[in-house]
Write an enzyme that holds these catalytic residues in place. Structure first.
Site, PDB file in Angstrom:
ATOM      1  N   ASP A   1      41.521  33.533  36.134  1.00 19.83           N
ATOM      2  CA  ASP A   1      40.447  32.797  35.458  1.00 19.83           C
ATOM      3  C   ASP A   1      40.227  33.315  34.040  1.00 19.83           C
ATOM      4  O   ASP A   1      39.999  34.510  33.833  1.00 19.83           O
ATOM      5  CB  ASP A   1      39.142  32.937  36.242  1.00 19.83           C
TER       6      ASP A   1
ATOM      7  N   ASP B   1      45.790  38.266  35.121  1.00 19.21           N
ATOM      8  CA  ASP B   1      44.528  37.786  35.673  1.00 19.21           C
ATOM      9  C   ASP B   1      44.655  36.261  35.747  1.00 19.21           C
ATOM     10  O   ASP B   1      45.554  35.674  35.136  1.00 19.21           O
ATOM     11  CB  ASP B   1      43.383  38.210  34.746  1.00 19.21           C
TER      12      ASP B   1
ATOM     13  N   ASP C   1      41.335  38.896  30.460  1.00 21.44           N
ATOM     14  CA  ASP C   1      40.370  38.471  29.439  1.00 21.44           C
ATOM     15  C   ASP C   1      39.027  39.181  29.518  1.00 21.44           C
ATOM     16  O   ASP C   1      38.105  38.827  28.780  1.00 21.44           O
ATOM     17  CB  ASP C   1      40.136  36.957  29.546  1.00 21.44           C
TER      18      ASP C   1
END
Length: 215
Positions: A10, A8, A168
């Site tokens: 961000d 991922d 996250d």
């Protein structure tokens, strides 16, 4: 055996929250809405710009046309200044070097608009060769739909069970689970360990370089 890593963006590789907030607030100022702090957006990021705008606007605003206009304005503002404040998290560069030295290819998949995803990656990681960098595209289901990530795995030459995915958020873990990847949660990101655990993370790491021990 892990043969490829997909990330991922961000909250996983890059702390982008202040640039995101600046773009959103630029759009809000244009339409007369109050600004939001970056830290208020941690739970809003991860499902695309329109969903972020919808959550960040005052509750009384529900008109879809306003949401679309603000989202378009935010994307334009973001493209003009994609990485003023954004930086790779501590340890990410070391992790990427470690993957390269082991001959393990890597890629990025994000729900950020594709052009912005590429701009941020180019600005923050000018020397790293990600095999694929892909953001949200019109007509293509975004995460947690696993289809795009499975296509990326194929490009990397790995079967689903040979892919480690690092993210996250719950969206990331749900996508990784649906794809059949080895899902690893980034505790340093925007969402925290509780959300990652509830979403089914197979492992959670506190520092990026810990990922190398999972290969």
């Amino acid at each position: 055996m892990i043969k490829a890593v997909i990330f991922d963006l961000d909250g996983t590789l890059v702390d982008t929250i202040e640039d995101i907030a600046a773009a959103v607030n630029s759009a809000f100022a244009k339409y007369g809405y109050p600004p939001r702090l970056g830290r208020e957006m941690y739970k809003m990021v991860g499902n695309g710009m329109r969903n972020l705008i919808k959550q960040a606007l005052p509750q009384a605003v529900s008109d879809q046309s306003i949401i679309e206009e603000c989202a378009s304005a935010a994307i334009k503002a973001y493209a003009e200044k994609p990485a003023v404040y954004s930086r790779a998290y501590p340890g990410i560069d070391e992790l990427l070097v470690g993957l390269k030295s082991r001959g393990i290819p890597s890629a990025i998949i994000s729900n950020k608009p594709d052009i912005l995803t590429r701009m941020v990656v180019d600005a923050v990681f000018p020397g790293h060769d990600f095999r694929v960098v892909q953001g949200e595209k019109p007509g293509v289901p975004r995460k947690p739909d696993p289809d795009s990530s499975l296509e990326i795995a194929a490009v990397l030459g790995a079967k689903p069970e040979e892919v480690l995915y690092l993210g996250d958020s719950d969206v990331d873990m749900l996508m990784a689970g649906a794809a059949g990847f080895f899902s690893v949660g980034a505790a340093w990101g925007f969402r925290g360990t509780e959300e990652l655990e509830k979403a089914g993370a197979m492992r959670i790491i506190d520092q990026p370089v810990e990922l190398l021990s999972l290969l």
